[in-house]
Design a protein around this motif. Structure first.
Motif, PDB file in Angstrom:
ATOM      1  N   ASP A   1      11.953  24.552 -11.552  1.00 27.29           N
ATOM      2  CA  ASP A   1      11.973  22.906 -11.387  1.00 27.29           C
ATOM      3  C   ASP A   1      13.865  22.700 -11.647  1.00 27.29           C
ATOM      4  O   ASP A   1      13.630  21.033 -11.481  1.00 27.29           O
ATOM      5  N   VAL A   2      14.030  23.029 -12.476  1.00 29.72           N
ATOM      6  CA  VAL A   2      15.545  22.622 -13.072  1.00 29.72           C
ATOM      7  C   VAL A   2      16.539  24.075 -12.875  1.00 29.72           C
ATOM      8  O   VAL A   2      16.051  25.153 -12.955  1.00 29.72           O
ATOM      9  N   VAL A   3      17.802  23.485 -12.775  1.00 25.11           N
ATOM     10  CA  VAL A   3      18.600  24.194 -12.525  1.00 25.11           C
ATOM     11  C   VAL A   3      19.576  24.456 -13.375  1.00 25.11           C
ATOM     12  O   VAL A   3      20.483  22.197 -13.577  1.00 25.11           O
ATOM     13  N   LEU A   4      20.176  24.866 -14.528  1.00 26.28           N
ATOM     14  CA  LEU A   4      21.153  24.028 -15.524  1.00 26.28           C
ATOM     15  C   LEU A   4      22.337  25.057 -14.952  1.00 26.28           C
ATOM     16  O   LEU A   4      23.029  26.236 -15.054  1.00 26.28           O
ATOM     17  N   SER A   5      23.261  24.423 -14.846  1.00 27.22           N
ATOM     18  CA  SER A   5      24.935  24.848 -14.193  1.00 27.22           C
ATOM     19  C   SER A   5      25.680  24.832 -14.597  1.00 27.22           C
ATOM     20  O   SER A   5      25.816  23.973 -15.566  1.00 27.22           O
ATOM     21  N   ASP A   6      26.631  26.199 -14.709  1.00 31.68           N
ATOM     22  CA  ASP A   6      28.405  25.852 -15.287  1.00 31.68           C
ATOM     23  C   ASP A   6      28.885  24.958 -14.960  1.00 31.68           C
ATOM     24  O   ASP A   6      28.129  24.649 -13.313  1.00 31.68           O
ATOM     25  N   ILE A   7      29.738  24.399 -14.873  1.00 34.20           N
ATOM     26  CA  ILE A   7      30.607  23.788 -14.857  1.00 34.20           C
ATOM     27  C   ILE A   7      31.946  24.176 -13.463  1.00 34.20           C
ATOM     28  O   ILE A   7      32.085  24.866 -12.777  1.00 34.20           O
ATOM     29  N   TRP A   8      32.979  25.255 -14.788  1.00 33.46           N
ATOM     30  CA  TRP A   8      34.270  25.876 -14.926  1.00 33.46           C
ATOM     31  C   TRP A   8      33.379  27.086 -14.152  1.00 33.46           C
ATOM     32  O   TRP A   8      32.976  27.797 -15.021  1.00 33.46           O
ATOM     33  N   GLY A   9      34.104  27.204 -13.018  1.00 33.85           N
ATOM     34  CA  GLY A   9      33.664  28.962 -12.619  1.00 33.85           C
ATOM     35  C   GLY A   9      32.546  28.775 -11.760  1.00 33.85           C
ATOM     36  O   GLY A   9      32.771  29.750 -10.846  1.00 33.85           O
ATOM     37  N   VAL A  10      32.104  27.945 -11.273  1.00 32.74           N
ATOM     38  CA  VAL A  10      31.081  27.557 -10.688  1.00 32.74           C
ATOM     39  C   VAL A  10      31.511  26.209  -9.595  1.00 32.74           C
ATOM     40  O   VAL A  10      30.757  26.165  -8.592  1.00 32.74           O
ATOM     41  N   VAL A  11      31.150  25.496 -10.235  1.00 30.46           N
ATOM     42  CA  VAL A  11      31.610  23.865  -9.581  1.00 30.46           C
ATOM     43  C   VAL A  11      32.674  23.283  -9.053  1.00 30.46           C
ATOM     44  O   VAL A  11      33.498  23.451  -7.953  1.00 30.46           O
ATOM     45  N   HIS A  12      33.622  23.928  -9.670  1.00 32.95           N
ATOM     46  CA  HIS A  12      35.937  23.846  -9.441  1.00 32.95           C
ATOM     47  C   HIS A  12      36.385  25.417 -10.107  1.00 32.95           C
ATOM     48  O   HIS A  12      35.523  25.952 -11.425  1.00 32.95           O
ATOM     49  N   ASN A  13      37.517  25.261 -10.412  1.00 32.76           N
ATOM     50  CA  ASN A  13      37.545  26.137 -10.967  1.00 32.76           C
ATOM     51  C   ASN A  13      39.063  25.295 -11.834  1.00 32.76           C
ATOM     52  O   ASN A  13      40.230  26.678 -12.836  1.00 32.76           O
ATOM     53  N   GLY A  14      39.392  23.917 -11.863  1.00 35.18           N
ATOM     54  CA  GLY A  14      39.648  23.466 -13.185  1.00 35.18           C
ATOM     55  C   GLY A  14      41.001  23.036 -11.805  1.00 35.18           C
ATOM     56  O   GLY A  14      41.788  21.754 -12.870  1.00 35.18           O
ATOM     57  N   LEU A  15      41.356  23.194 -11.120  1.00 34.35           N
ATOM     58  CA  LEU A  15      42.221  22.479 -10.008  1.00 34.35           C
ATOM     59  C   LEU A  15      41.636  21.755  -9.421  1.00 34.35           C
ATOM     60  O   LEU A  15      42.417  20.964  -7.963  1.00 34.35           O
ATOM     61  N   GLU A  16      41.277  22.067  -8.379  1.00 35.14           N
ATOM     62  CA  GLU A  16      40.292  22.193  -6.966  1.00 35.14           C
ATOM     63  C   GLU A  16      38.760  22.319  -7.195  1.00 35.14           C
ATOM     64  O   GLU A  16      37.885  23.108  -8.007  1.00 35.14           O
ATOM     65  N   SER A  17      37.819  22.069  -6.583  1.00 36.06           N
ATOM     66  CA  SER A  17      35.952  21.540  -6.538  1.00 36.06           C
ATOM     67  C   SER A  17      35.909  22.735  -4.848  1.00 36.06           C
ATOM     68  O   SER A  17      36.376  22.478  -4.555  1.00 36.06           O
ATOM     69  N   PHE A  18      34.580  23.187  -5.513  1.00 32.00           N
ATOM     70  CA  PHE A  18      34.154  24.249  -4.629  1.00 32.00           C
ATOM     71  C   PHE A  18      33.155  23.147  -4.066  1.00 32.00           C
ATOM     72  O   PHE A  18      31.670  23.192  -4.280  1.00 32.00           O
ATOM     73  N   PRO A  19      33.645  22.330  -2.664  1.00 33.65           N
ATOM     74  CA  PRO A  19      32.340  21.819  -1.894  1.00 33.65           C
ATOM     75  C   PRO A  19      31.158  22.786  -1.294  1.00 33.65           C
ATOM     76  O   PRO A  19      29.666  21.869  -1.986  1.00 33.65           O
ATOM     77  N   GLU A  20      31.185  23.821  -1.510  1.00 31.03           N
ATOM     78  CA  GLU A  20      29.784  24.185  -0.876  1.00 31.03           C
ATOM     79  C   GLU A  20      29.001  24.650  -1.719  1.00 31.03           C
ATOM     80  O   GLU A  20      27.456  24.286  -1.998  1.00 31.03           O
ATOM     81  N   ALA A  21      29.294  24.605  -3.473  1.00 24.41           N
ATOM     82  CA  ALA A  21      28.678  24.981  -4.373  1.00 24.41           C
ATOM     83  C   ALA A  21      27.777  23.236  -5.297  1.00 24.41           C
ATOM     84  O   ALA A  21      26.638  23.253  -5.471  1.00 24.41           O
ATOM     85  N   CYS A  22      29.204  22.781  -4.668  1.00 26.46           N
ATOM     86  CA  CYS A  22      28.568  21.019  -4.772  1.00 26.46           C
ATOM     87  C   CYS A  22      27.434  20.630  -3.554  1.00 26.46           C
ATOM     88  O   CYS A  22      26.171  20.207  -4.374  1.00 26.46           O
ATOM     89  N   GLU A  23      27.673  20.544  -2.589  1.00 23.72           N
ATOM     90  CA  GLU A  23      26.543  20.566  -1.543  1.00 23.72           C
ATOM     91  C   GLU A  23      25.325  21.951  -2.323  1.00 23.72           C
ATOM     92  O   GLU A  23      24.264  21.064  -1.636  1.00 23.72           O
ATOM     93  N   ALA A  24      24.949  22.532  -2.137  1.00 16.52           N
ATOM     94  CA  ALA A  24      23.895  23.373  -2.861  1.00 16.52           C
ATOM     95  C   ALA A  24      23.377  22.403  -3.791  1.00 16.52           C
ATOM     96  O   ALA A  24      21.984  22.471  -3.917  1.00 16.52           O
ATOM     97  N   LEU A  25      23.593  22.387  -4.984  1.00 15.89           N
ATOM     98  CA  LEU A  25      23.478  21.220  -6.025  1.00 15.89           C
ATOM     99  C   LEU A  25      22.747  20.141  -5.239  1.00 15.89           C
ATOM    100  O   LEU A  25      21.644  19.598  -6.211  1.00 15.89           O
ATOM    101  N   HIS A  26      23.375  19.408  -4.340  1.00 14.70           N
ATOM    102  CA  HIS A  26      23.484  17.774  -4.031  1.00 14.70           C
ATOM    103  C   HIS A  26      21.824  18.431  -3.415  1.00 14.70           C
ATOM    104  O   HIS A  26      21.240  17.526  -3.021  1.00 14.70           O
ATOM    105  N   THR A  27      22.106  19.345  -2.061  1.00 20.19           N
ATOM    106  CA  THR A  27      20.781  19.337  -1.880  1.00 20.19           C
ATOM    107  C   THR A  27      19.465  20.185  -2.093  1.00 20.19           C
ATOM    108  O   THR A  27      18.019  19.481  -1.851  1.00 20.19           O
ATOM    109  N   TYR A  28      19.152  20.699  -3.278  1.00 18.23           N
ATOM    110  CA  TYR A  28      18.534  20.879  -4.672  1.00 18.23           C
ATOM    111  C   TYR A  28      18.486  19.885  -5.130  1.00 18.23           C
ATOM    112  O   TYR A  28      16.578  19.288  -5.719  1.00 18.23           O
ATOM    113  N   ARG A  29      19.169  18.675  -5.979  1.00 19.63           N
ATOM    114  CA  ARG A  29      18.185  17.270  -6.266  1.00 19.63           C
ATOM    115  C   ARG A  29      17.918  16.636  -5.601  1.00 19.63           C
ATOM    116  O   ARG A  29      16.406  16.332  -5.477  1.00 19.63           O
TER     117      ARG A  29
END
Length: 284
Positions: free
Chosen positions: A18-46
């Motif tokens: 029912d719930v995902v608790l996601s880290d940000i740095w290293g999972v969603v971005h690396n401090g300089l750029e975001s990871f599009p596939e990771a963002c898409e995965a979380l958005h799709t789950y929502r």
């Protein structure tokens, strides 16, 4: 213990979650750029009814973290809420009015006391320390602060660590965080209060927010944590009693390079207690 394989996608793992608790740095971005596939995965789950709470050891309030995410191209629709170690640290400051704080960290973290009646003071006059990071994390290490920490210990000052991470990615490099200084201070015999993963308060706050959005208390068996750090993400999830998906592209990337699976001995060496699954990078 069985061999631990890499999962191909998040959708393999979220049946009944029912719930995902996601880290940000290293999972969603690396401090300089975001990871599009990771963002898409979380958005799709929502979009399929799940709740996503981002939990981060960023030493800044959630609204400040959100502004950074927007700059990196992470859409607000990627998640439901953000819980930061910075917010928890601000609560500590607010609950100690009239006490003088020595703030140790870069200028970019000044939102840690924005809007609070916080009195700052030199180390020699302070009642406690709030550490959000190194003054210059591009060139310094925790050892550069040994002398300062020895002085703080002599004064028996409590150090409030607003980011328990030792290192994080910045592009293709690892940089030191507040946790490195806090661990040094603890080794020297100083008292440290940690806010953020792997410590319980950040998970309790995240679960409360998830419960508000789901409209009912959350069963921990229906929660999946996602992170890239053994020390913070995996340990925090295990101690809170929830499953963890471990993303290997982050700070431990070199240890997993070229591996397709882990035998039981390797699992014990790398993790101690294994995660639910491994994934090279988060994708749906």
């Amino acid at each position: 213990m069985t061999t631990l394989h890499f999962a191909e996608s998040l959708r393999e793992l979220v049946g009944g979650v029912d719930v995902v608790l996601s880290d940000i740095w290293g999972v969603v971005h690396n401090g300089l750029e975001s990871f599009p596939e990771a963002c898409e995965a979380l958005h799709t789950y929502r979009s399929r009814g799940g709740t996503v709470i981002l939990i981060t050891n960023a030493p800044r309030p959630a609204d400040s973290v959100q502004r950074q995410l927007r700059k990196l191209g992470v859409a607000d629709e990627t998640y439901d809420a953000i819980v930061s170690s910075g917010d928890l640290t601000r609560l500590y400051v607010a609950e100690h009015p009239g006490r003088k704080m020595f703030w140790l960290g870069p200028e970019r973290d000044n939102s840690i006391y924005r809007g609070l009646d916080a009195k700052t003071a030199p180390l020699e006059e302070a009642d406690y320390i709030v550490c959000t990071g190194l003054y210059d994390d591009e060139t310094e290490t925790a050892e550069d602060y040994r002398g300062m920490m020895l002085k703080a210990r002599e004064r028996k000052l409590t150090l409030v660590c607003a980011n328990p991470d030792i290192v994080v990615e910045r592009g293709d490099r690892l940089i030191y965080c507040a946790g490195a200084i806090a661990e040094l201070y603890r080794e020297l015999g100083g008292e440290v209060i940690f806010y953020g993963k792997p410590h319980r308060p950040i998970y309790e706050r995240a679960m409360a927010l998830a419960g508000e959005r789901q409209g009912h208390p959350i069963d921990r068996k229906k929660v999946l944590a996602i992170g890239d750090s053994v020390r913070t993400d995996l340990t925090g999830a295990r101690e809170f009693g929830i499953d963890c998906l471990f993303v290997t592209r982050g700070i431990h990337a070199e240890e997993f390079e070229g591996l397709d699976q882990l035998d039981p001995a390797s699992v014990m060496e790398l993790f101690g207690h294994p995660p639910k699954a491994l994934m090279r990078e988060l994708k749906w």
